[in-house]
Scaffold this motif. Structure first.
Motif, PDB file in Angstrom:
ATOM      1  N   ALA A   1       0.830  -1.209   0.000  1.00 16.09           N
ATOM      2  CA  ALA A   1       0.000   0.000   0.000  1.00 16.09           C
ATOM      3  C   ALA A   1       0.862   1.256   0.000  1.00 16.09           C
ATOM      4  O   ALA A   1       0.545   2.249  -0.671  1.00 16.09           O
ATOM      5  CB  ALA A   1      -0.923  -0.009   1.216  1.00 16.09           C
ATOM      6  N   ARG A   2       1.969   1.217   0.733  1.00 13.76           N
ATOM      7  CA  ARG A   2       2.881   2.361   0.749  1.00 13.76           C
ATOM      8  C   ARG A   2       3.528   2.573  -0.615  1.00 13.76           C
ATOM      9  O   ARG A   2       3.680   3.710  -1.075  1.00 13.76           O
ATOM     10  CB  ARG A   2       3.946   2.150   1.816  1.00 13.76           C
ATOM     11  CG  ARG A   2       5.083   3.151   1.781  1.00 13.76           C
ATOM     12  CD  ARG A   2       4.614   4.570   2.025  1.00 13.76           C
ATOM     13  NE  ARG A   2       4.421   4.832   3.424  1.00 13.76           N
ATOM     14  CZ  ARG A   2       4.237   6.048   3.930  1.00 13.76           C
ATOM     15  NH1 ARG A   2       4.208   7.091   3.125  1.00 13.76           N
ATOM     16  NH2 ARG A   2       4.044   6.216   5.225  1.00 13.76           N
TER      17      ARG A   2
ATOM     18  N   ALA B   1       2.221   1.728  -3.541  1.00 19.81           N
ATOM     19  CA  ALA B   1       1.188   2.254  -4.430  1.00 19.81           C
ATOM     20  C   ALA B   1       0.901   3.726  -4.159  1.00 19.81           C
ATOM     21  O   ALA B   1       0.585   4.481  -5.094  1.00 19.81           O
ATOM     22  CB  ALA B   1      -0.095   1.436  -4.268  1.00 19.81           C
ATOM     23  N   GLY B   2       1.039   4.152  -2.910  1.00 22.29           N
ATOM     24  CA  GLY B   2       0.754   5.542  -2.584  1.00 22.29           C
ATOM     25  C   GLY B   2       1.939   6.470  -2.676  1.00 22.29           C
ATOM     26  O   GLY B   2       1.786   7.682  -2.435  1.00 22.29           O
ATOM     27  N   SER B   3       3.118   5.943  -2.988  1.00 22.02           N
ATOM     28  CA  SER B   3       4.328   6.786  -3.023  1.00 22.02           C
ATOM     29  C   SER B   3       5.095   6.599  -4.323  1.00 22.02           C
ATOM     30  O   SER B   3       6.329   6.677  -4.336  1.00 22.02           O
ATOM     31  CB  SER B   3       5.236   6.445  -1.825  1.00 22.02           C
ATOM     32  OG  SER B   3       4.548   6.508  -0.606  1.00 22.02           O
ATOM     33  N   LEU B   4       4.382   6.362  -5.408  1.00 18.73           N
ATOM     34  CA  LEU B   4       5.055   6.089  -6.679  1.00 18.73           C
ATOM     35  C   LEU B   4       5.903   7.273  -7.145  1.00 18.73           C
ATOM     36  O   LEU B   4       7.001   7.082  -7.685  1.00 18.73           O
ATOM     37  CB  LEU B   4       4.016   5.729  -7.750  1.00 18.73           C
ATOM     38  CG  LEU B   4       3.320   4.375  -7.570  1.00 18.73           C
ATOM     39  CD1 LEU B   4       2.279   4.168  -8.654  1.00 18.73           C
ATOM     40  CD2 LEU B   4       4.332   3.232  -7.577  1.00 18.73           C
TER      41      LEU B   4
ATOM     42  N   ASN C   1       8.982   5.656  10.025  1.00 20.98           N
ATOM     43  CA  ASN C   1       8.113   5.254   8.913  1.00 20.98           C
ATOM     44  C   ASN C   1       8.701   3.993   8.280  1.00 20.98           C
ATOM     45  O   ASN C   1       9.235   4.016   7.167  1.00 20.98           O
ATOM     46  CB  ASN C   1       7.995   6.371   7.886  1.00 20.98           C
ATOM     47  CG  ASN C   1       7.272   7.582   8.429  1.00 20.98           C
ATOM     48  OD1 ASN C   1       6.410   7.470   9.299  1.00 20.98           O
ATOM     49  ND2 ASN C   1       7.621   8.758   7.922  1.00 20.98           N
TER      50      ASN C   1
ATOM     51  N   ASP D   1       7.359   1.394   7.031  1.00 22.72           N
ATOM     52  CA  ASP D   1       6.757   0.884   5.795  1.00 22.72           C
ATOM     53  C   ASP D   1       7.392   1.535   4.573  1.00 22.72           C
ATOM     54  O   ASP D   1       7.590   0.889   3.541  1.00 22.72           O
ATOM     55  CB  ASP D   1       5.244   1.092   5.801  1.00 22.72           C
ATOM     56  CG  ASP D   1       4.856   2.531   6.080  1.00 22.72           C
ATOM     57  OD1 ASP D   1       5.715   3.317   6.539  1.00 22.72           O
ATOM     58  OD2 ASP D   1       3.678   2.881   5.854  1.00 22.72           O
ATOM     59  N   MET D   2       7.770   2.823   4.699  1.00 25.67           N
ATOM     60  CA  MET D   2       8.459   3.494   3.592  1.00 25.67           C
ATOM     61  C   MET D   2       9.874   2.941   3.414  1.00 25.67           C
ATOM     62  O   MET D   2      10.354   2.801   2.284  1.00 25.67           O
ATOM     63  CB  MET D   2       8.514   5.001   3.843  1.00 25.67           C
ATOM     64  CG  MET D   2       9.042   5.801   2.659  1.00 25.67           C
ATOM     65  SD  MET D   2       7.938   5.621   1.237  1.00 25.67           S
ATOM     66  CE  MET D   2       8.845   6.515  -0.017  1.00 25.67           C
TER      67      MET D   2
END
Length: 375
Positions: free
Chosen positions: A163-164, A166-169, A336, A338-339
């Motif tokens: 999800a990270r 996909a949201g940080s492309l 963070n 997940d990043m």
């Protein structure tokens, strides 16, 4: 005994299924939304049915497909039931996950025993088997982290990392462009080409070979955390200093491997070239360089991973506000994680593609080598 020998994975999966049945429920009683009776029955039928199928004499492709479906559909139902129930998984849940994993193992074992009749089928098997292995690493990771409610700061589940990503492309693309397309590629090309050229000179002139190879072995042992800050001081904070680190890390492996490869041409072949009145450069191009190609590509494959590691670590010591190493060091300070894992996943993907491209080029170039004749 013969049934166990035919499929020990199926035997163990069946025993785990029975143990899970005796250990019900799958979730703790205080779980907000426990598994329904229907989904519970489907899971047990899939796992037990797959275990029993593994003892049959079905054709290998059909058996592998049936086991694949049973294992993955059952696991999908199990992990899907964790939504909103994180941390409430019981022993029965993990026993069924382990049983499903054993069915997938049996499926891979059956696939590995298949002898493909076409090159396309062989390629599909070569890709499918490691893909299943990799998928199950993520599946077990997801099941353990969510089922046992492992703290997010220690190990986020793969779904959160995805999800990270996909949201940080946009951020990830900027980091890849800075680290990969500037520092890694430029440093890799310059380091490998210069190492190859110096290896030719070292092969031509004995004093260079005797002087450079010991130095190359010494420099190869230098720690990157010692070289990186010096390169940053010399070449600044932008990608040039990271490319310089990559050049240092890739130059000497290429030099040492190429010099060793050039010495691999046999004495009989060299005598034959001399009998044709070939000079040094003709012998080099037509005999010694082809013989050295496996060594050269070995250095290219080694350097493909060294270059990525070197550039990312070098970014820890100073960089503009972009780059994979910068993002990892910054986001871990902000907790963070997940990043951080998203950057690691992207780096692993890029490194695998990079290595794969070099391996394909090796296969196309050294098709005559005994290690490639079978493919």
């Amino acid at each position: 005994m013969s049934l166990i020998a035919r499929s020990w994975q199926g035997t163990l999966a069946l025993l785990l299924c029975l143990a899970a049945l005796a250990s019900l429920p799958l979730l703790a009683p205080e779980a907000p939304s426990p598994f329904g009776a229907g989904s519970l029955a489907v899971i047990f039928i899939l796992v037990a049915g797959g275990a029993l199928l593994s003892f049959t004499g079905l054709q290998a492709p059909i058996l592998a497909a049936a086991l694949f479906f049973s294992a993955h559909f059952a696991t999908w139902l199990l992990i899907g039931g964790l939504s909103g129930n994180e941390g409430h998984a019981t022993l029965a849940f993990f026993l069924l996950v382990a049983a499903s994993w054993l069915l997938a193992w049996r499926s891979v074992a059956v696939l590995s025993a298949i002898r493909a009749r076409s090159k396309m089928a062989d390629t599909c098997l070569r890709l499918l088997i490691p893909a299943i292995f990799g998928a199950w690493i993520l599946i077990l990771w997801e099941a353990v982290t969510r089922g046992a409610d492992i703290p997010f700061i220690l190990l986020p589940p793969p779904s959160a990392i995805g999800a990270r990503i996909a949201g940080s492309l946009a951020i990830l693309w900027a980091d890849v462009r800075q680290t990969i397309f500037k520092a890694v590629l430029i440093g890799y090309v310059v380091g490998c080409v210069s190492g190859f050229a110096v290896a030719i000179l070292a092969d031509r002139f004995a004093f260079l070979r005797r002087g450079l190879i010991p130095i190359g072995n010494m420099v190869s042992a230098l720690p990157i955390i010692g070289v990186a800050p010096i390169m940053v001081m010399w070449f600044g904070f932008d990608w040039q200093s990271k490319a310089a680190v990559v050049i240092v890390m890739t130059f000497f492996p290429m030099l040492v491997n190429t010099v060793a490869g050039l010495a691999m041409a046999g004495a009989m072949e060299r005598d034959l070239m001399r009998s044709y009145a070939s000079d040094y450069w003709q012998t080099l191009v037509k005999l010694r360089l082809p013989a050295a190609m496996p060594f050269v590509f070995n250095a290219l494959k080694i350097n493909s991973t060294l270059a990525l590691i070197g550039a990312i670590v070098a970014e820890f010591f100073g960089t503009p506000i972009v780059g994979m190493g910068f993002r990892i060091s910054t986001e871990i300070g902000r907790m963070n994680v997940d990043m951080v894992w998203a950057e690691i996943a992207v780096a692993a993907l890029v490194g695998s593609v990079f290595y794969g491209v070099v391996a394909l080029a090796e296969r196309a170039t050294t098709f005559w080598h005994p290690s490639n004749r079978g493919g």
